[in-house]
Design a protein around this motif. Structure first.
Motif, PDB file in Angstrom:
ATOM      1  N   ILE A 504       0.819  -1.204   0.000  1.00 26.53           N
ATOM      2  CA  ILE A 504       0.000   0.000   0.000  1.00 26.53           C
ATOM      3  C   ILE A 504       0.856   1.259   0.000  1.00 26.53           C
ATOM      4  CG2 ILE A 504      -0.251   0.082   2.516  1.00 26.53           C
ATOM      5  CD1 ILE A 504      -3.146   1.122   1.986  1.00 26.53           C
ATOM      6  N   MET A 505       2.033   1.217   0.635  1.00 24.80           N
ATOM      7  CA  MET A 505       2.908   2.388   0.607  1.00 24.80           C
ATOM      8  C   MET A 505       3.462   2.624  -0.794  1.00 24.80           C
ATOM      9  SD  MET A 505       2.874   3.888   3.525  1.00 24.80           S
ATOM     10  CE  MET A 505       4.367   4.854   3.710  1.00 24.80           C
ATOM     11  N   GLU A 506       3.643   1.554  -1.545  1.00 28.12           N
ATOM     12  CA  GLU A 506       4.069   1.722  -2.930  1.00 28.12           C
ATOM     13  C   GLU A 506       2.943   2.319  -3.768  1.00 28.12           C
ATOM     14  OE1 GLU A 506       7.336  -1.757  -3.647  1.00 28.12           O
ATOM     15  OE2 GLU A 506       5.257  -2.414  -3.459  1.00 28.12           O
ATOM     16  N   ALA A 507       1.705   1.938  -3.457  1.00 26.64           N
ATOM     17  CA  ALA A 507       0.562   2.510  -4.172  1.00 26.64           C
ATOM     18  C   ALA A 507       0.436   4.006  -3.886  1.00 26.64           C
ATOM     19  CB  ALA A 507      -0.718   1.784  -3.788  1.00 26.64           C
ATOM     20  N   VAL A 508       0.591   4.391  -2.627  1.00 24.09           N
ATOM     21  CA  VAL A 508       0.465   5.822  -2.320  1.00 24.09           C
ATOM     22  C   VAL A 508       1.642   6.602  -2.896  1.00 24.09           C
ATOM     23  CG1 VAL A 508      -0.926   5.420  -0.262  1.00 24.09           C
ATOM     24  CG2 VAL A 508       1.545   5.650  -0.027  1.00 24.09           C
ATOM     25  N   TYR A 509       2.785   5.938  -3.074  1.00 17.97           N
ATOM     26  CA  TYR A 509       3.904   6.598  -3.770  1.00 17.97           C
ATOM     27  C   TYR A 509       3.496   6.943  -5.200  1.00 17.97           C
ATOM     28  CZ  TYR A 509       8.218   7.048  -6.450  1.00 17.97           C
ATOM     29  OH  TYR A 509       9.191   7.498  -7.310  1.00 17.97           O
ATOM     30  N   ILE A 510       2.822   6.025  -5.879  1.00 21.41           N
ATOM     31  CA  ILE A 510       2.341   6.308  -7.235  1.00 21.41           C
ATOM     32  C   ILE A 510       1.336   7.453  -7.200  1.00 21.41           C
ATOM     33  CG2 ILE A 510       1.039   5.398  -9.193  1.00 21.41           C
ATOM     34  CD1 ILE A 510       2.280   2.722  -8.754  1.00 21.41           C
ATOM     35  N   PHE A 511       0.454   7.451  -6.210  1.00 19.77           N
ATOM     36  CA  PHE A 511      -0.498   8.558  -6.090  1.00 19.77           C
ATOM     37  C   PHE A 511       0.241   9.896  -5.954  1.00 19.77           C
ATOM     38  CE2 PHE A 511      -3.567   5.441  -3.786  1.00 19.77           C
ATOM     39  CZ  PHE A 511      -3.912   4.874  -4.999  1.00 19.77           C
ATOM     40  N   CYS A 512       1.280   9.910  -5.110  1.00 17.47           N
ATOM     41  CA  CYS A 512       2.061  11.140  -4.914  1.00 17.47           C
ATOM     42  C   CYS A 512       2.718  11.583  -6.217  1.00 17.47           C
ATOM     43  CB  CYS A 512       3.127  10.921  -3.844  1.00 17.47           C
ATOM     44  SG  CYS A 512       2.523  10.760  -2.155  1.00 17.47           S
ATOM     45  N   CYS A 513       3.305  10.630  -6.934  1.00 11.77           N
ATOM     46  CA  CYS A 513       3.973  10.964  -8.195  1.00 11.77           C
ATOM     47  C   CYS A 513       2.992  11.557  -9.193  1.00 11.77           C
ATOM     48  CB  CYS A 513       4.640   9.721  -8.786  1.00 11.77           C
ATOM     49  SG  CYS A 513       6.100   9.163  -7.892  1.00 11.77           S
ATOM     50  N   ILE A 514       1.802  10.980  -9.270  1.00 13.01           N
ATOM     51  CA  ILE A 514       0.791  11.494 -10.197  1.00 13.01           C
ATOM     52  C   ILE A 514       0.359  12.901  -9.780  1.00 13.01           C
ATOM     53  CG2 ILE A 514      -1.547  11.168 -11.082  1.00 13.01           C
ATOM     54  CD1 ILE A 514      -1.139   8.153 -10.807  1.00 13.01           C
ATOM     55  N   LEU A 515       0.152  13.094  -8.493  1.00 14.55           N
ATOM     56  CA  LEU A 515      -0.317  14.387  -8.008  1.00 14.55           C
ATOM     57  C   LEU A 515       0.710  15.488  -8.240  1.00 14.55           C
ATOM     58  CD1 LEU A 515      -2.479  16.018  -6.550  1.00 14.55           C
ATOM     59  CD2 LEU A 515      -1.480  15.291  -4.376  1.00 14.55           C
ATOM     60  N   LEU A 516       1.997  15.168  -8.074  1.00 14.85           N
ATOM     61  CA  LEU A 516       3.044  16.173  -8.208  1.00 14.85           C
ATOM     62  C   LEU A 516       3.669  16.186  -9.599  1.00 14.85           C
ATOM     63  CD1 LEU A 516       4.809  15.829  -4.730  1.00 14.85           C
ATOM     64  CD2 LEU A 516       3.083  17.491  -5.445  1.00 14.85           C
ATOM     65  N   ASN A 517       3.004  15.584 -10.555  1.00 12.09           N
ATOM     66  CA  ASN A 517       3.469  15.630 -11.937  1.00 12.09           C
ATOM     67  C   ASN A 517       2.970  16.920 -12.569  1.00 12.09           C
ATOM     68  OD1 ASN A 517       4.237  15.225 -14.554  1.00 12.09           O
ATOM     69  ND2 ASN A 517       3.047  13.364 -14.870  1.00 12.09           N
ATOM     70  N   SER A 518       3.891  17.823 -12.839  1.00 10.27           N
ATOM     71  CA  SER A 518       3.499  19.135 -13.371  1.00 10.27           C
ATOM     72  C   SER A 518       3.420  19.155 -14.886  1.00 10.27           C
ATOM     73  CB  SER A 518       4.486  20.208 -12.880  1.00 10.27           C
ATOM     74  OG  SER A 518       5.814  19.862 -13.224  1.00 10.27           O
ATOM     75  N   SER A 519       3.493  17.991 -15.521  1.00  9.76           N
ATOM     76  CA  SER A 519       3.362  17.919 -16.969  1.00  9.76           C
ATOM     77  C   SER A 519       1.905  18.076 -17.385  1.00  9.76           C
ATOM     78  CB  SER A 519       3.885  16.574 -17.487  1.00  9.76           C
ATOM     79  OG  SER A 519       5.216  16.365 -17.091  1.00  9.76           O
ATOM     80  N   TYR A 520       1.710  18.596 -18.585  1.00  9.28           N
ATOM     81  CA  TYR A 520       0.385  18.636 -19.221  1.00  9.28           C
ATOM     82  C   TYR A 520      -0.623  19.470 -18.430  1.00  9.28           C
ATOM     83  CZ  TYR A 520       2.833  14.476 -20.784  1.00  9.28           C
ATOM     84  OH  TYR A 520       3.801  13.602 -21.214  1.00  9.28           O
ATOM     85  N   LEU A 521      -0.143  20.486 -17.736  1.00 12.42           N
ATOM     86  CA  LEU A 521      -1.062  21.362 -17.014  1.00 12.42           C
ATOM     87  C   LEU A 521      -1.696  22.365 -17.971  1.00 12.42           C
ATOM     88  CD1 LEU A 521       0.932  22.199 -13.751  1.00 12.42           C
ATOM     89  CD2 LEU A 521      -0.989  20.639 -13.987  1.00 12.42           C
ATOM     90  N   ASP A 522      -2.866  22.863 -17.586  1.00 10.45           N
ATOM     91  CA  ASP A 522      -3.526  23.899 -18.384  1.00 10.45           C
ATOM     92  C   ASP A 522      -2.844  25.247 -18.222  1.00 10.45           C
ATOM     93  OD1 ASP A 522      -5.363  22.022 -19.204  1.00 10.45           O
ATOM     94  OD2 ASP A 522      -6.825  22.530 -17.641  1.00 10.45           O
ATOM     95  N   ILE A 523      -2.112  25.420 -17.132  1.00  7.59           N
ATOM     96  CA  ILE A 523      -1.420  26.683 -16.883  1.00  7.59           C
ATOM     97  C   ILE A 523       0.053  26.394 -16.608  1.00  7.59           C
ATOM     98  CG2 ILE A 523      -3.495  27.748 -15.916  1.00  7.59           C
ATOM     99  CD1 ILE A 523      -2.207  27.403 -13.135  1.00  7.59           C
ATOM    100  N   GLN A 524       0.862  27.425 -16.711  1.00  5.11           N
ATOM    101  CA  GLN A 524       2.281  27.303 -16.389  1.00  5.11           C
ATOM    102  C   GLN A 524       2.475  27.677 -14.926  1.00  5.11           C
ATOM    103  OE1 GLN A 524       4.731  26.366 -18.624  1.00  5.11           O
ATOM    104  NE2 GLN A 524       6.228  26.354 -16.959  1.00  5.11           N
ATOM    105  N   LEU A 525       3.126  26.804 -14.169  1.00  5.14           N
ATOM    106  CA  LEU A 525       3.387  27.110 -12.768  1.00  5.14           C
ATOM    107  C   LEU A 525       4.361  28.265 -12.652  1.00  5.14           C
ATOM    108  CD1 LEU A 525       3.786  23.561 -11.140  1.00  5.14           C
ATOM    109  CD2 LEU A 525       1.748  25.004 -11.173  1.00  5.14           C
ATOM    110  N   SER A 526       4.199  29.055 -11.611  1.00  2.19           N
ATOM    111  CA  SER A 526       5.164  30.112 -11.331  1.00  2.19           C
ATOM    112  C   SER A 526       6.488  29.491 -10.909  1.00  2.19           C
ATOM    113  CB  SER A 526       4.635  31.015 -10.211  1.00  2.19           C
ATOM    114  OG  SER A 526       4.513  30.276  -8.998  1.00  2.19           O
ATOM    115  N   ASP A 527       7.529  30.306 -10.878  1.00  2.00           N
ATOM    116  CA  ASP A 527       8.833  29.798 -10.438  1.00  2.00           C
ATOM    117  C   ASP A 527       8.745  29.254  -9.012  1.00  2.00           C
ATOM    118  OD1 ASP A 527       9.896  30.500 -12.858  1.00  2.00           O
ATOM    119  OD2 ASP A 527      10.801  32.377 -12.145  1.00  2.00           O
ATOM    120  N   ALA A 528       8.024  29.978  -8.165  1.00  2.00           N
ATOM    121  CA  ALA A 528       7.882  29.516  -6.780  1.00  2.00           C
ATOM    122  C   ALA A 528       7.082  28.220  -6.726  1.00  2.00           C
ATOM    123  CB  ALA A 528       7.195  30.595  -5.941  1.00  2.00           C
ATOM    124  N   GLY A 529       6.024  28.123  -7.534  1.00  2.00           N
ATOM    125  CA  GLY A 529       5.236  26.896  -7.572  1.00  2.00           C
ATOM    126  C   GLY A 529       6.021  25.721  -8.105  1.00  2.00           C
TER     127      GLY A 529
END
Length: 583
Positions: A504-529
């Motif tokens: 289950i910890m490996e599964a939540v690691y995948i969840f974290c990776c997906i959540l923090l994947n900044s690819s393919y966003l509708d907007i560009q993150l700021s430098d701070a973001g």
């Protein structure tokens, strides 16, 4: 934008070198991003001080040997080092070692998001008079966070050695390929860096450091490069197995040639270990269709795959596993669910202390599943029912509920709370489709276990469908296009994830990776973001290394998990190309 598997940031820029060494004749590796380096075909080539040789050239005090003839190919069995013209040779050493280390740091940043600072070999000419800041190379676009390591190549007698200032652990590692004691210069270097960083470093146990270095009879340029490369990409050195210095020297030669070409943007050659990992991934994929899969979270693991059993222990690759007694599907289901939900308070307290970010995601996910159970009036011992008619409208409604109600819990995930509201909303929006795709697979395997084969998918309400019964006959043409991709993705992911058998910890690691994947966003993150998200990715990676107890065999599973994430992200991108977005 970046690849979903790498979860990295864009290119970087570099500081300007304020020294006046051989830069006048050669492009300066401290300028521009990505760093550009002198071509090995035009740069003053390495002399015999590098312990190189050639079958067509006889080394002499004035001779030099082209890198393309084997930069370190002969380092496997070098002759004793010559004593003639050392200063000329060391100028050439400066160019090549700085070139390689800076390129390795840049490539590791592109691939893993790491932040490794490199201090030029030129600095070691005079530790007391030279100013550290004039010789340092770092990733300028992530200057809002400090580098995690400072790598400093310097000279000990007639060979190159490496100092690794680990800022996170406040440890100083000394790496010498022939494992000899350090010289007085090592303490001068320590003093200089500590003064510059205002940090005291404890010297790491030499025996412990030497245990990570492959045994060689002679000092080797290629070997010290490989040690630096391991630290850049993995945060620490480890023995290479198998270790053939001729092969490693040939690879370093190819890398130096590659990074010197116009247009180089951080590409990197695979190591022998990388190739083996790719083989494991392919074995999992190809074997998933023909191997009877094992129960998720705690049952037998296929002997061909590096696996984990339910208590977190390793199931050795290639060693086979002892079959457990056959028990009925209902009991297996209950046991699987208990493993998933019945995490005792002491266990959670340990997780919170050792893996604070991953444990936060674990809590969010457990609450997410509880909200869903409340909606469908189920218990942790969820029952599943096999059905033959798939109602796509009901499935869309269930996904809408998960997306709009359940995913609100993820708003409070660490790092997201520090983002601007628009940036957080963009990440959550991008997160929901791949999360729901993978979570449907994971939820199915945890609930159904081995009671059904890997051709069944379970929906949120407990209805199970054989993949062969799923069709688009009652759907509009637009929905048909979408669900063809969805059904195909289920068919691909189910046997692979079952065979990997994620904890289950490996599964939540995948969840974290997906959540923090900044690819393919509708907007560009700021430098701070961008920096907040990058820091989050580094922390969850570090926590996973600790979860695997820094064991190399278990760590190979991280590549399998990332591959699952890649398949998931690719599937979502594919159905997003269709007409209708189903969630």
């Amino acid at each position: 934008m970046t690849s979903p598997t790498n979860i990295i940031l864009p290119s970087i820029s570099n500081d300007i070198d304020t020294t006046n060494a051989v830069a006048a004749a050669n492009p300066n590796p401290f300028n521009n991003a990505p760093p550009t380096f002198p071509s090995p075909l035009t740069t003053a080539a390495l002399t015999s001080l590098f312990y190189t040789s050639s079958t067509t050239t006889t080394a002499s005090p004035s001779s030099s040997i082209s890198i393309t003839n084997g930069i370190s190919a002969a380092m496997a069995s070098p002759p004793p080092p010559p004593s003639l013209q050392p200063e000329i040779a060391w100028e050439e050493v400066t160019i090549q070692i700085d070139k390689f280390l800076q390129a390795a740091s840049y490539a590791a940043y592109k691939k893993c998001g790491t932040n490794i600072a490199i201090i030029s070999f030129k600095f070691s000419k005079n530790f007391l008079q030279n100013n550290v800041k004039d010789y340092i190379w770092f990733n300028k676009e992530i200057q809002s966070s400090s580098p995690t390591h400072y790598l400093v190549p310097f000279r000990n007698g007639n060979r190159i050695v490496l100092a690794d200032f680990n800022v996170m652990d406040k440890q100083l590692g000394y790496y010498d390929t022939i494992k000899k004691p350090w010289s007085n210069d090592f303490f001068l270097l320590k003093y200089s860096i500590e003064k510059y960083l205002s940090i005291h470093f404890d010297i790491a146990d030499p025996e412990s450091i030497n245990s990570t270095i492959n045994d060689t009879q002679y000092p080797s340029f290629a070997h010290i490069c490989r040690i630096a490369e391991e630290i850049c990409f993995n945060g620490r050195n480890r023995k290479i197995n198998p270790f053939v210095i001729k092969d490693e020297a040939e690879r370093i030669k190819r890398l130096l040639t590659m990074i010197s070409t116009d247009g180089w943007k951080g590409e990197w050659l695979s190591t022998i270990k990388d190739t083996r990992i790719n083989g494991i991934i392919q074995e999992v994929i190809m074997g998933a269709a023909v191997t009877t899969p094992s129960l998720v979270n705690g049952q037998n693991v296929s002997p061909s795959v590096v696996g984990r059993v339910g208590n977190g222990q390793t199931a050795a690759a290639g060693g086979g596993s002892t079959p457990r007694k056959s028990i009925d599907g209902e009991r297996r289901t209950i046991e699987s669910i208990n493993r998933r939900f019945n995490i005792t308070q002491p266990t959670m307290e340990i997780y919170e202390k050792k893996y604070p970010v991953l444990s936060k995601m674990l809590k969010i996910y457990l609450n997410f599943t509880k909200v869903r159970m409340d909606r469908y009036k189920t218990t942790p011992e969820r029952k599943f029912t096999v059905r033959n008619t798939f109602n796509y409208k009901e499935y869309i409604d269930m996904n809408h509920y998960d997306a709009h109600d359940g995913l609100k819990l993820f708003d409070y995930f660490p790092f997201l709370v520090d983002l601007q509201e628009s940036e957080k909303a963009a990440l959550i929006k991008r997160f929901r489709e791949p999360f729901l795709m993978f979570e449907r697979i994971y939820d199915t395997l945890n609930t159904v276990g081995n009671a059904l084969d890997n051709q069944y998918i379970m929906l949120q309400n407990g209805d199970c469908f054989h993949l062969n019964t799923l069709n688009q006959s009652q759907m509009s043409p637009e929905m048909t296009n979408v669900f063809k991709v969805v059904f195909s993705s289920w068919n691909t992911l189910l046997p692979i994830v079952r065979k990997i058998n994620p904890d289950i910890m490996e599964a939540v690691y995948i969840f974290c990776c997906i959540l923090l994947n900044s690819s393919y966003l509708d907007i560009q993150l700021s430098d701070a973001g961008d920096e907040i998200v990058r820091r989050g990715r580094l922390i969850i990676l570090k926590e996973m290394k600790e979860f695997y107890d820094y064991d190399d065999v278990q760590w190979e599973r991280i590549y399998l998990l990332r591959h699952v994430m890649l398949i998931t992200e690719d599937s979502v991108r594919e159905y997003k190309k269709k007409v209708v977005n189903i969630v």
